[in-house]
Design a protein around this motif. Structure first.
Motif, PDB file in Angstrom:
ATOM      1  N   LEU A  36      16.509   9.030 -16.947  1.00 50.89           N
ATOM      2  CA  LEU A  36      16.791   9.714 -17.851  1.00 50.89           C
ATOM      3  C   LEU A  36      16.979   8.714 -18.812  1.00 50.89           C
ATOM      4  O   LEU A  36      16.538   9.424 -19.425  1.00 50.89           O
ATOM      5  N   PHE A  37      17.030   7.236 -18.739  1.00 44.36           N
ATOM      6  CA  PHE A  37      16.855   6.776 -19.901  1.00 44.36           C
ATOM      7  C   PHE A  37      15.836   6.908 -21.326  1.00 44.36           C
ATOM      8  O   PHE A  37      16.632   6.450 -22.160  1.00 44.36           O
ATOM      9  N   HIS A  38      15.596   7.132 -20.941  1.00 43.82           N
ATOM     10  CA  HIS A  38      13.912   7.673 -22.329  1.00 43.82           C
ATOM     11  C   HIS A  38      15.144   8.962 -23.167  1.00 43.82           C
ATOM     12  O   HIS A  38      15.059   9.146 -24.235  1.00 43.82           O
ATOM     13  N   TYR A  39      15.909   9.683 -22.556  1.00 42.50           N
ATOM     14  CA  TYR A  39      16.280  11.050 -23.542  1.00 42.50           C
ATOM     15  C   TYR A  39      17.540   9.836 -24.121  1.00 42.50           C
ATOM     16  O   TYR A  39      17.672  10.642 -25.511  1.00 42.50           O
ATOM     17  N   TYR A  40      18.444   8.977 -23.762  1.00 42.44           N
ATOM     18  CA  TYR A  40      19.309   8.280 -24.313  1.00 42.44           C
ATOM     19  C   TYR A  40      18.701   7.997 -25.595  1.00 42.44           C
ATOM     20  O   TYR A  40      19.328   7.278 -26.593  1.00 42.44           O
ATOM     21  N   LEU A  41      17.086   7.201 -26.250  1.00 47.24           N
ATOM     22  CA  LEU A  41      16.358   6.570 -27.210  1.00 47.24           C
ATOM     23  C   LEU A  41      16.254   8.026 -28.049  1.00 47.24           C
ATOM     24  O   LEU A  41      16.329   7.336 -29.301  1.00 47.24           O
ATOM     25  N   TYR A  42      15.810   8.886 -27.466  1.00 47.19           N
ATOM     26  CA  TYR A  42      15.258  10.194 -29.099  1.00 47.19           C
ATOM     27  C   TYR A  42      16.565  10.313 -29.795  1.00 47.19           C
ATOM     28  O   TYR A  42      16.590   9.999 -31.060  1.00 47.19           O
ATOM     29  N   PRO A  43      17.603  10.251 -29.534  1.00 46.73           N
ATOM     30  CA  PRO A  43      18.410  10.310 -30.215  1.00 46.73           C
ATOM     31  C   PRO A  43      18.858   9.585 -31.631  1.00 46.73           C
ATOM     32  O   PRO A  43      19.001   9.580 -32.688  1.00 46.73           O
ATOM     33  N   VAL A  44      18.366   8.104 -30.902  1.00 44.49           N
ATOM     34  CA  VAL A  44      18.336   6.883 -31.421  1.00 44.49           C
ATOM     35  C   VAL A  44      17.337   6.990 -32.923  1.00 44.49           C
ATOM     36  O   VAL A  44      17.492   6.715 -33.936  1.00 44.49           O
ATOM     37  N   ALA A  45      16.270   7.128 -32.421  1.00 39.70           N
ATOM     38  CA  ALA A  45      14.984   7.850 -33.406  1.00 39.70           C
ATOM     39  C   ALA A  45      15.041   8.245 -33.942  1.00 39.70           C
ATOM     40  O   ALA A  45      15.092   8.090 -35.553  1.00 39.70           O
ATOM     41  N   LEU A  46      15.446   9.617 -33.809  1.00 33.84           N
ATOM     42  CA  LEU A  46      15.862  10.458 -34.855  1.00 33.84           C
ATOM     43  C   LEU A  46      16.718  10.354 -35.537  1.00 33.84           C
ATOM     44  O   LEU A  46      16.541  10.442 -37.414  1.00 33.84           O
ATOM     45  N   THR A  47      17.937   9.874 -35.243  1.00 40.68           N
ATOM     46  CA  THR A  47      19.271   9.544 -37.161  1.00 40.68           C
ATOM     47  C   THR A  47      18.563   8.640 -37.241  1.00 40.68           C
ATOM     48  O   THR A  47      18.631   7.840 -37.899  1.00 40.68           O
ATOM     49  N   GLY A  48      17.727   7.203 -36.246  1.00 38.54           N
ATOM     50  CA  GLY A  48      16.647   5.735 -36.748  1.00 38.54           C
ATOM     51  C   GLY A  48      16.336   6.614 -37.502  1.00 38.54           C
ATOM     52  O   GLY A  48      15.775   5.995 -39.316  1.00 38.54           O
ATOM     53  N   ALA A  49      15.568   7.425 -37.943  1.00 43.25           N
ATOM     54  CA  ALA A  49      14.731   7.778 -39.014  1.00 43.25           C
ATOM     55  C   ALA A  49      15.105   7.796 -40.273  1.00 43.25           C
ATOM     56  O   ALA A  49      14.599   7.844 -41.253  1.00 43.25           O
ATOM     57  N   LEU A  50      16.308   9.033 -40.163  1.00 38.94           N
ATOM     58  CA  LEU A  50      16.937  10.178 -40.836  1.00 38.94           C
ATOM     59  C   LEU A  50      17.649   8.653 -41.781  1.00 38.94           C
ATOM     60  O   LEU A  50      18.117   8.594 -42.900  1.00 38.94           O
ATOM     61  N   PHE A  51      18.345   7.184 -40.661  1.00 44.20           N
ATOM     62  CA  PHE A  51      18.485   6.334 -41.692  1.00 44.20           C
ATOM     63  C   PHE A  51      17.751   5.579 -42.168  1.00 44.20           C
ATOM     64  O   PHE A  51      18.475   5.474 -43.534  1.00 44.20           O
ATOM     65  N   LEU A  52      16.174   5.384 -42.041  1.00 42.17           N
ATOM     66  CA  LEU A  52      15.679   4.506 -43.065  1.00 42.17           C
ATOM     67  C   LEU A  52      15.919   5.458 -43.922  1.00 42.17           C
ATOM     68  O   LEU A  52      15.832   4.660 -45.722  1.00 42.17           O
ATOM     69  N   ILE A  53      15.627   7.069 -43.871  1.00 39.33           N
ATOM     70  CA  ILE A  53      15.209   7.265 -46.049  1.00 39.33           C
ATOM     71  C   ILE A  53      16.209   7.381 -46.389  1.00 39.33           C
ATOM     72  O   ILE A  53      16.806   7.366 -48.007  1.00 39.33           O
ATOM     73  N   PRO A  99      27.725  16.134 -32.485  1.00 40.39           N
ATOM     74  CA  PRO A  99      27.536  17.565 -31.107  1.00 40.39           C
ATOM     75  C   PRO A  99      26.665  17.905 -30.795  1.00 40.39           C
ATOM     76  O   PRO A  99      25.644  18.341 -29.854  1.00 40.39           O
ATOM     77  N   ALA A 100      25.945  18.224 -32.143  1.00 37.78           N
ATOM     78  CA  ALA A 100      24.003  18.891 -31.902  1.00 37.78           C
ATOM     79  C   ALA A 100      23.082  18.125 -31.395  1.00 37.78           C
ATOM     80  O   ALA A 100      22.028  19.009 -30.173  1.00 37.78           O
ATOM     81  N   ILE A 101      23.489  16.824 -31.915  1.00 34.39           N
ATOM     82  CA  ILE A 101      22.495  15.861 -30.922  1.00 34.39           C
ATOM     83  C   ILE A 101      22.527  16.040 -29.314  1.00 34.39           C
ATOM     84  O   ILE A 101      22.030  15.983 -29.075  1.00 34.39           O
ATOM     85  N   SER A 102      23.644  15.689 -29.680  1.00 32.25           N
ATOM     86  CA  SER A 102      24.238  15.680 -28.017  1.00 32.25           C
ATOM     87  C   SER A 102      24.054  16.938 -27.126  1.00 32.25           C
ATOM     88  O   SER A 102      23.823  16.625 -25.982  1.00 32.25           O
ATOM     89  N   ALA A 103      24.318  17.271 -27.762  1.00 31.49           N
ATOM     90  CA  ALA A 103      23.858  18.872 -27.398  1.00 31.49           C
ATOM     91  C   ALA A 103      22.269  19.039 -26.312  1.00 31.49           C
ATOM     92  O   ALA A 103      21.869  19.215 -25.791  1.00 31.49           O
ATOM     93  N   LEU A 104      21.625  18.542 -27.312  1.00 37.47           N
ATOM     94  CA  LEU A 104      20.332  18.497 -26.758  1.00 37.47           C
ATOM     95  C   LEU A 104      20.224  17.385 -26.004  1.00 37.47           C
ATOM     96  O   LEU A 104      19.317  17.692 -25.342  1.00 37.47           O
ATOM     97  N   VAL A 105      20.655  16.472 -25.866  1.00 31.65           N
ATOM     98  CA  VAL A 105      20.014  15.696 -25.699  1.00 31.65           C
ATOM     99  C   VAL A 105      20.723  15.976 -23.422  1.00 31.65           C
ATOM    100  O   VAL A 105      20.290  15.962 -23.084  1.00 31.65           O
ATOM    101  N   TYR A 106      21.766  16.965 -23.291  1.00 32.32           N
ATOM    102  CA  TYR A 106      22.261  17.718 -22.446  1.00 32.32           C
ATOM    103  C   TYR A 106      21.539  18.535 -21.949  1.00 32.32           C
ATOM    104  O   TYR A 106      21.286  18.509 -21.042  1.00 32.32           O
ATOM    105  N   GLN A 107      20.828  19.258 -23.150  1.00 35.51           N
ATOM    106  CA  GLN A 107      19.765  20.337 -22.299  1.00 35.51           C
ATOM    107  C   GLN A 107      18.281  19.502 -22.085  1.00 35.51           C
ATOM    108  O   GLN A 107      17.763  19.635 -21.000  1.00 35.51           O
ATOM    109  N   GLU A 108      17.744  18.201 -22.703  1.00 32.49           N
ATOM    110  CA  GLU A 108      17.293  17.635 -22.417  1.00 32.49           C
ATOM    111  C   GLU A 108      17.023  16.720 -20.796  1.00 32.49           C
ATOM    112  O   GLU A 108      15.748  17.192 -20.415  1.00 32.49           O
ATOM    113  N   THR A 109      18.089  16.272 -20.732  1.00 38.22           N
ATOM    114  CA  THR A 109      18.666  16.066 -18.812  1.00 38.22           C
ATOM    115  C   THR A 109      18.570  17.282 -18.415  1.00 38.22           C
ATOM    116  O   THR A 109      18.752  16.593 -17.495  1.00 38.22           O
ATOM    117  N   GLY A 110      18.466  18.349 -18.765  1.00 37.95           N
ATOM    118  CA  GLY A 110      18.478  19.316 -17.592  1.00 37.95           C
ATOM    119  C   GLY A 110      20.409  19.974 -17.399  1.00 37.95           C
ATOM    120  O   GLY A 110      20.104  20.176 -16.622  1.00 37.95           O
TER     121      GLY A 110
END
Ligand code: K
Ligand code: K
Lengths: 480, 480
Positions: A35-52, A78-89
């Motif tokens: 499941l490790f890659h699911y925990y990188l999505y939020p970092v990537a998503l917020t990382g992109a926002l952070f770059l902006i 929590p919305a980001i965390s909710a997506l992780v709960y969903q993605e990991t099933g």
């Protein structure tokens, strides 16, 4: 309102909070659950926002901007965390996943899960991590990790800490944030060691330590702490629940002065422990004499754990108190409402407000007999002036009004009064379990999506001490 | 503490209060039920005490003495009334009879009777009279009837009236007492006439008028007002319940100025009516859309009566709201807690305290955004200073603490939480009905003698606004 500045700080907070996904990421890599890659999505998503966000010029936030930043972060992360709960099933439904995330970050510990043990272990570790991150406060957490915030950080922190702490904190906000985090980490480590020494597996120990120090209450077991059937573990957890509900700054002072006096002589700690002692004695006697338990020791064991779990607003379970005499059930709700010390991870009214209420009432009674009497309320060494007094009373009013309002909204769906209003108490105080259907053996799964959203809002309101978030509803908030 | 002076005034109050036994006495003579002599015993007993009291030199009561005098009178006069219930054979058990008497004088209207209509009619008239005497206050009643009290009368009255009224009353205490009594008698007469015109028998009309204006709630029918199956009667009773929960002094001002403005422009009346309007609308819609009633008019009829009966703390019943959706049941308890205006016969927190809470909360929220803001709370035309503010908050604290304490004590007997805590709310607010077993269709007969005594104490605490009576428990009360 400089929305681009608000965006900058929200994005920054979200990104640095997302770094906490590395905890389940590394665990997932180690235990190879894929499941490790699911925990990188939020970092990537917020990382992109952070770059902006980095492209936006910084600046000091004014009060309204700080308020909006903190509130948005508490609703968005929590919305980001909710997506992780969903993605990991782990949790299929978004609203359910959002509720579980909010409940985690606000350290409420109310759950929609009916079979916790069925979840992947890295997801459960993330679930415990939400408590641990939320317990110390998003801003304190980010401030300690990161020197990116200017003076705006102090403004941000105002709305996460109680009044009594904030005033001492403001002068050197970053140093204090680091101290708080250091104490927090040390307490967590101490509990992990104690639990492992008591025979708990390391994985369980880390999860429960995260949930204890944050006074969160999520467990990795369906039967919570009760599943270990170990009085020793219960005593350890009780000790650290009390530790988590104690002002974290007093530990710092104790270390600095090499004396525990800073902790035990603090007025909030004293009133807190007095209430604990009285409630434990009362509950034990009721459980014994009403025949719930046949030995006094058993009554003490289950009674004391329930009392400490309630007043620290942790919500771990060993026994299902909804099967106890009604008077003890009512007491649990009262203890949840009282809560721990300011500057701790516990919720509720907090001890300094309880002490203010008690002192004012006592003096006013005396004043009935001596009308010309003049008195001052002193908390610790500080005189409570008219302005702080009104703030305390207004908080109490709005705390109860909000609890009632959400209780009414939930009962509007037809749920019985005790379930509705105890769920509302459990959410605004960040305690977790209520009574009847939402008792320690129950869960929040049966509520409608709308009710789950309402309770999610109430949890955030409770975590941010209600008043600050509600100002967003004032028309004058949005006027220049 | 000059106990002989306290004795003098207690005896005097008891004697003049006992003159109200002439109401059932004359009725008994007229209807020839052979009970008339029972109503003379209390007059004879208290008359003898009064003769002794006359031998004691008068003097101005100090605060403690006044407090003790009022408290003793409120606990003793119901004991005399309890003896009458026993002697006439109406209620066999003394504790039951005492509970019923206290419930009458405090205008609570909670009853231990399971079959009201089985009682002799002169006893039922006495039962309604206890409401009527208690509603206007023992001291106001005695002051108006009797010029025996010196300046001590003003001291006595302080502990029966709310803070807000008292301050305007003190200058010319006796004149005001007479005005209040005149308004009270006029309202009662008006209701009798209206009820008779609507088809209610005269005897019933007098009893229900006594119980309405006092916001008491005792009925002469097992089915309360519902037994008349008359929307017209319900409207009349609703109107006079609202009238009884309105500050009696505003009627006097309206008469003096020949304009209703003094009534409807009073801030307590406005907040009171706003809450009534909102609660009626909400209840009606819930009852209709949840299908409790199939026509909107029926929902309005039963909903509005229940709301008005609750917020005026009267407790008359037309429908059994314990069969309604949970949200409306919870609302009834909240309305009972809110209560009517100061200077009215209604109990609860009272409107001026609700308005203070609401205004402080609103300003404190604004102050979160504008920390240097300075604000003043204005009630009517009066600025609430630090001292009055603390008094209001202390009252609210002690009101809820007492409610919780008695709720815990009752639930200790094993009664469910809703029964226990709603009984406590019903007694401290002087409302009468609670929820579950003590709902509008239930009664208080099943409680143990100890619980009945506890609830009797709570009713007196509520009637005397809690704080004054509780000062008797301060050690400093008994020190010189
Ligand atoms: K919790
Ligand atoms: K009543």
């Amino acid at each position: 309102m400089r929305f681009q500045l608000v965006f900058k700080y929200v994005a920054t907070l979200l990104f640095f909070l997302s770094l906490s996904y590395f905890i389940p990421f590394f665990y997932s890599l180690w235990c190879k659950d894929g499941l490790f890659h699911y925990y990188l999505y939020p970092v990537a998503l917020t990382g992109a926002l952070f770059l902006i966000a980095l492209q936006i010029e910084g600046g000091e936030l004014n009060i309204k901007e700080a308020l909006l930043t903190v509130s948005l972060t508490w609703f968005l992360f929590p919305a980001i965390s909710a997506l992780v709960y969903q993605e990991t099933g782990a949790i299929k439904n978004f609203i359910d996943a959002y509720f579980e995330s909010v409940s985690g970050f606000t350290t409420t510990g109310a759950s929609i899960l009916t079979n916790i043990e069925a979840l992947p272990k890295s997801v459960l570790l993330w679930r415990s991590t939400t408590h641990w991150i939320g317990g110390v406060g998003f801003v304190v957490f980010s401030l300690s990790v990161l020197p990116a915030f200017g003076a705006g950080g102090a403004q941000l922190m105002r709305f996460e800490a109680s009044k009594a702490v904030e005033e001492r904190l403001v002068p050197k906000v970053k140093e204090m944030a680091r101290v708080i985090l250091a104490v927090y980490v040390a307490l967590t480590a101490a509990e992990v060691i104690a639990l492992v020494a008591a025979g708990m597996p390391l994985y369980d120990a880390v999860n429960h330590a995260f949930a204890t120090i944050a006074t969160g209450g999520f467990s990795t077991k369906n039967g919570s702490i009760g599943e270990y059937h170990s009085p020793l573990i219960e005593v350890i957890v009780s000790f650290f629940m009390l530790a988590g509900a104690t002002n974290l700054l007093t530990y710092y002072l104790a270390l600095k002065n090499r004396s525990l006096k800073a902790i035990y002589s603090y007025y909030e700690f004293r009133s807190f422990m007095a209430i604990v002692a009285f409630a434990v004695a009362f509950t034990t006697l009721v459980l014994y004499f009403k025949g719930t338990y046949h030995s006094l020791l058993e009554a003490l064991r289950f009674g004391s754990f329930a009392v400490i779990s309630a007043i620290t607003t942790t919500g771990f379970g060993v026994a299902d108190y909804t099967k106890w005499p009604p008077v003890t059930q009512a007491l649990m709700m009262l203890l949840e409402i009282m809560g721990g010390s300011s500057g701790s991870t516990a919720g509720g009214l907090k001890q300094f407000r309880i002490v203010t209420m008690a002192k004012t009432t006592y003096y006013e009674m005396k004043k009935t007999l001596h009308p010309r009497m003049v008195y001052r309320i002193v908390l610790g060494k500080k005189v409570v002036d008219y302005s702080l007094m009104n703030n305390i009373w207004a908080f109490i009013s709005i705390f109860f009004s909000t609890t009632l309002l959400f209780g009414f909204l939930i009962s509007l769906s037809g749920h019985d009064i005790i379930t509705s209003f105890s769920a509302s108490v459990a959410c605004i105080t960040g305690s977790g379990p209520g009574l009847e259907k939402v008792g320690p053996a129950g869960n929040f799964a049966f509520f409608s999506p709308i009710d789950k959203l309402l309770l999610s809002i109430e949890m955030v309101l409770g975590r941010l001490e209600v008043m600050s978030v509600l100002t967003l509803l004032l028309p004058s908030f949005w006027k220049e």
